[in-house]
Design an enzyme around this catalytic site. Structure first.
Site, short mmCIF file in Angstrom:
data_model
loop_
_atom_site.label_atom_id
_atom_site.label_comp_id
_atom_site.label_asym_id
_atom_site.label_seq_id
_atom_site.Cartn_x
_atom_site.Cartn_y
_atom_site.Cartn_z
N SER A 53 43.76 25.58 62.81
CA SER A 53 43.25 26.94 62.60
C SER A 53 42.26 26.95 61.45
CB SER A 53 44.43 27.88 62.32
OG SER A 53 43.99 29.15 61.94
N GLN A 54 42.63 26.34 60.32
CA GLN A 54 41.72 26.28 59.18
C GLN A 54 40.55 25.33 59.45
OE1 GLN A 54 41.38 27.94 56.36
NE2 GLN A 54 43.25 29.17 56.45
N SER A 81 41.85 12.83 71.03
CA SER A 81 42.49 14.08 70.61
C SER A 81 42.23 15.19 71.62
CB SER A 81 41.95 14.51 69.24
OG SER A 81 42.35 15.83 68.93
N LYS A 168 42.95 32.78 51.34
CA LYS A 168 44.15 33.62 51.33
C LYS A 168 44.30 34.35 52.67
CE LYS A 168 44.75 31.78 47.65
NZ LYS A 168 45.74 30.69 47.64
N ASP A 231 52.14 28.96 47.57
CA ASP A 231 51.72 29.09 48.96
C ASP A 231 52.86 28.80 49.92
OD1 ASP A 231 49.56 29.30 51.04
OD2 ASP A 231 50.19 27.25 51.40
N GLU A 235 54.70 31.88 52.09
CA GLU A 235 54.73 32.07 53.54
C GLU A 235 56.16 32.11 54.09
OE1 GLU A 235 52.16 28.86 54.36
OE2 GLU A 235 53.73 27.34 54.51
#
Length: 492
Positions: A53-54, A81, A168, A231, A235
């Site tokens: 995602s990042q 991959s 963030k 962090d 979460e």
């Protein structure tokens, strides 16, 4: 607490005052893109390792921000991959040299941003370190790897820079707000940055350039150790795990009070992710209480008093597990279990099926701030704030990790399509933590907070007075001025 001062040769830093503490920030924006080559002096290739995602978000943002410069952004993936077609669809190809094998990209990049899963980082760390060129820079987007290395008595190679830029918000938010910012300067997700090793005096400008290039409107300083603790802890707390447990317990409690399933969902999830989230985002935590009438304020006080200490107890346990390395170890061990039992769906229960029908006919103007929901949620949020402050974390980090990320980046996803849409668009580590700790919050709140609430015990006035006068309110008033120029728009 570490120093929050830093020096940069490229960007103008700005002083802010948070609860009588000086901190410094860098404001981003598209107008700074022309000076990014100066910040990245000596870097010809930025390797983004992984299409998480990042990874996908940051790679595309970096490429777009550096368009027209001599700096190449190249994706590094494992051979064969399953992410290769996704990277190709986004415009990264082997033909133009922007897509390659993971270790080749690591060895040919002057800045390598490592965004593969945390477990994959841990399991492949020796070869990753061997592939890095001496004098190059390793970039991280949270401090899990430092926590892992500490847990096994090892450290980063001493011949590289080690920096971090930590948005963030989830990757989807990083990309979506960047794209919105193409029309409105200043749209994006705020980030923290950390300099863990600086061997050539350029690490700070590299990190700040990276943050601005992915679209961060504001960048503030932290350390890699404080970041991974806040962090990974956050979460599992109010960002994902706690909010999941809160709404599950609230839904059952409202049904137990005689409300219909639809009404229970509206009073719990819809109230929290709708008007409560919006008020906190725009006006701060205290505004939710001030918005209520006197009768509802009394209900809020009771719920707050009932929930604060049970939530604090679980949050203490989470923080201790993260700080000791136990939580990090569990993430690595989970990878082996998931080869046999992959993570399953978390929104197939009656509650979330009811939610789908409620959202289909939603009328936002008819969703009220429920005082019980608000009191339980804000008590948990404040417990997280207080615990992080006890542990020495800076107010900018606390505000971003425990409040702003929640209301500006994450809760809108639950509001749009339910709990799984929020949690499962996050990292594997975050998904694991939410699943593990949501049930703990659900249980302790239902067993302790709601039984206290039902017994109609008196309000803990001293605790509530501390809430009314808490320093976090001044911090959020400053942070409100640093919000992105547009709110995130979630579609699809």
């Amino acid at each position: 607490m570490s120093s929050l001062h830093f020096n940069t040769k490229t960007f103008n830093k700005e002083k802010i005052l948070l609860a009588n503490t000086e901190e410094y920030i860098i404001r981003g924006g598209h107008h700074l893109f022309p000076i990014l080559p100066k910040a990245f002096a000596g870097i010809g290739q930025i390797g983004v390792i992984g299409w998480s995602s990042q990874g996908s978000a940051q790679a595309q943002n970096l490429r777009d921000s550096l368009m027209g410069t001599d700096i190449k952004v190249k994706i590094g993936l494992r051979e064969n991959s399953t992410s290769i077609p996704l990277a190709q669809k986004a415009g990264f190809t082997t033909d133009d040299g922007t897509l390659g094998e993971m270790y080749e990209v690591l060895s040919s990049s002057q800045l390598s941003i490592l965004l593969i899963s945390d477990a994959a980082q841990a399991n492949n760390i020796e070869r990753i370190f061997e592939s890095l060129c001496p004098g190059s820079t390793l970039g991280l987007s949270h401090g899990f790897l430092l926590g892992y290395l500490k847990s096994i008595g090892k450290d980063f190679p001493k011949n590289i820079n080690v920096i971090a830029v930590c948005p963030k918000g989830m990757g989807l938010s990083v990309r979506r707000l960047y794209e919105q910012g193409k029309e409105v300067n200043g749209a994006g997700i705020n980030s923290s940055f950390a300099i863990h090793q600086d061997i050539n005096g350029k690490a700070t400008d590299y990190a700040l350039g990276w943050s601005i290039a992915i679209g961060s409107p504001v960048t503030f300083k932290t350390t890699l150790e404080e970041e991974y603790k806040s962090d990974i802890f956050g979460e599992k707390g109010v960002l994902l795990g706690a909010v999941h447990g809160i709404v599950e317990s609230l839904y059952r409690w409202f049904i137990g009070q005689g409300f219909s399933k639809e009404s229970a969902f509206i009073k719990s999830v819809e109230s929290l992710t709708g008007p409560i989230t919006k008020l906190i985002s725009q006006k701060g935590i205290l505004s939710v209480y001030e918005f209520l009438n006197k009768t509802d304020q009394e209900a809020f006080k009771k719920a707050y008093s009932a929930a604060y200490h049970p939530a604090f107890e679980i949050l203490m346990e989470i923080y201790d597990d993260v700080a000791s390395g136990s939580e990090i170890k569990s993430v690595i061990e989970a990878e082996h279990r998931h080869q046999r039992y992959p993570m399953k769906n978390i929104d197939g229960t009656q509650m979330w099926q009811v939610g789908a029908s409620v959202r289909a006919k939603r009328q936002p103007e008819n969703i009220a701030v429920n005082p019980i929901t608000a009191g339980i949620y804000i008590a948990t949020m404040m417990a997280q704030v207080d615990l992080l402050r006890e542990k020495g974390h800076s107010y900018s980090e606390i505000a971003n990790e425990s409040i702003i990320e929640s209301v500006d980046s994450l809760n809108p996803y639950m509001h749009h399509k339910g709990i799984a849409f929020m949690v499962d668009n996050c990292s594997i580590t975050a998904r694991l933590g939410a699943r593990k700790w949501a049930s703990r919050f659900d249980y302790i709140l239902y067993q302790q907070a709601f039984t206290t609430l039902d017994s109609n015990l008196s309000i803990d006035q001293e605790l509530f007075d501390q809430f009314l006068t808490h320093k976090i309110h001044q911090v959020l008033s400053v942070c409100a001025k640093l919000r992105p120029s547009v709110d995130i728009s979630i579609v699809g």
